[in-house]
Design a protein around this motif. Sequence first.
Motif, PDB file in Angstrom:
ATOM      1  N   TYR A  54       0.816  -1.216   0.000  1.00 23.38           N
ATOM      2  CA  TYR A  54       0.000   0.000   0.000  1.00 23.38           C
ATOM      3  C   TYR A  54       0.846   1.261   0.000  1.00 23.38           C
ATOM      4  O   TYR A  54       0.466   2.271  -0.612  1.00 23.38           O
ATOM      5  N   GLU A  55       2.003   1.224   0.632  1.00 20.28           N
ATOM      6  CA  GLU A  55       2.898   2.383   0.579  1.00 20.28           C
ATOM      7  C   GLU A  55       3.363   2.645  -0.852  1.00 20.28           C
ATOM      8  O   GLU A  55       3.398   3.791  -1.307  1.00 20.28           O
ATOM      9  N   LEU A  78       0.362   3.877  -2.916  1.00 20.80           N
ATOM     10  CA  LEU A  78       0.081   5.247  -2.504  1.00 20.80           C
ATOM     11  C   LEU A  78       1.076   6.212  -3.150  1.00 20.80           C
ATOM     12  O   LEU A  78       0.689   7.288  -3.636  1.00 20.80           O
ATOM     13  N   GLN A 120      -4.505   8.920  -0.503  1.00 23.71           N
ATOM     14  CA  GLN A 120      -4.980   8.055   0.584  1.00 23.71           C
ATOM     15  C   GLN A 120      -6.485   7.821   0.468  1.00 23.71           C
ATOM     16  O   GLN A 120      -6.961   6.688   0.608  1.00 23.71           O
ATOM     17  N   SER A 121      -7.237   8.873   0.190  1.00 20.96           N
ATOM     18  CA  SER A 121      -8.691   8.739   0.043  1.00 20.96           C
ATOM     19  C   SER A 121      -9.044   7.837  -1.126  1.00 20.96           C
ATOM     20  O   SER A 121      -9.948   6.992  -1.030  1.00 20.96           O
ATOM     21  N   GLU A 129      -8.142   4.165  -0.289  1.00 16.75           N
ATOM     22  CA  GLU A 129      -9.113   3.571   0.637  1.00 16.75           C
ATOM     23  C   GLU A 129     -10.427   3.254  -0.076  1.00 16.75           C
ATOM     24  O   GLU A 129     -11.070   2.236   0.212  1.00 16.75           O
TER      25      GLU A 129
END
Length: 197
Positions: free
Chosen positions: A132-133, A136, A163-164, A167
């Motif tokens: 995820y990093e 992102l 990030q939004s 998610e």
Amino acid sequence: MNNLPAKKTFSDEQVIEKIMLLFWQNGYYHTSMDEIVATSGVKKQSLYNALGDKHTLYLKALQCYHQRALAACTQAMQQLEQAGDSPLTVLLMLYSRDLNQPNQPTGDLIANAVAEFGATDTDVKQATDRFYEDYLTLMASVILKGQANGTIMTSESSMALAQSLLEARIGLQTRLRQGSQPDLAQRQRAWRTFLQR
């Protein structure tokens, strides 16, 4: 008498890819070692000796997925950019990429791992966090380009927007895994409207 070890007759990478698809389809807890052995085509002891136990194989599968997914995303980004597509189009590709492909398991192996393990397994959490990093960072870099050329809103930072969006992608993956069929095109239109300046 020849005591040399038997020559390995399989490719680690190809075996891990097969096992990765099995874990992706069934999840960790619903995949037995016997199924892994059958799918890999490698004898159990040889598999253990070369690649490790079930948990180790799962971590290798997560790493394989990570590398494949990020490489595919980077290639797709480059193709869109070379074709002259806007950063917003590139970003929305990252948002919805591979979410509902007919030739692969539903959702995404990383999101499935988070759903199965949460924070209960430190090794799995580290593997999913790394993925995820990286994802992102890809999203944020595209948003920065869009903010620089005035096509993506600047009222929020590139990282906050990434990030939004990430998610929201994870939420869609969860819904798909549950058997829902969200309208991806509609979601893309909504995000486009929101993100445009």
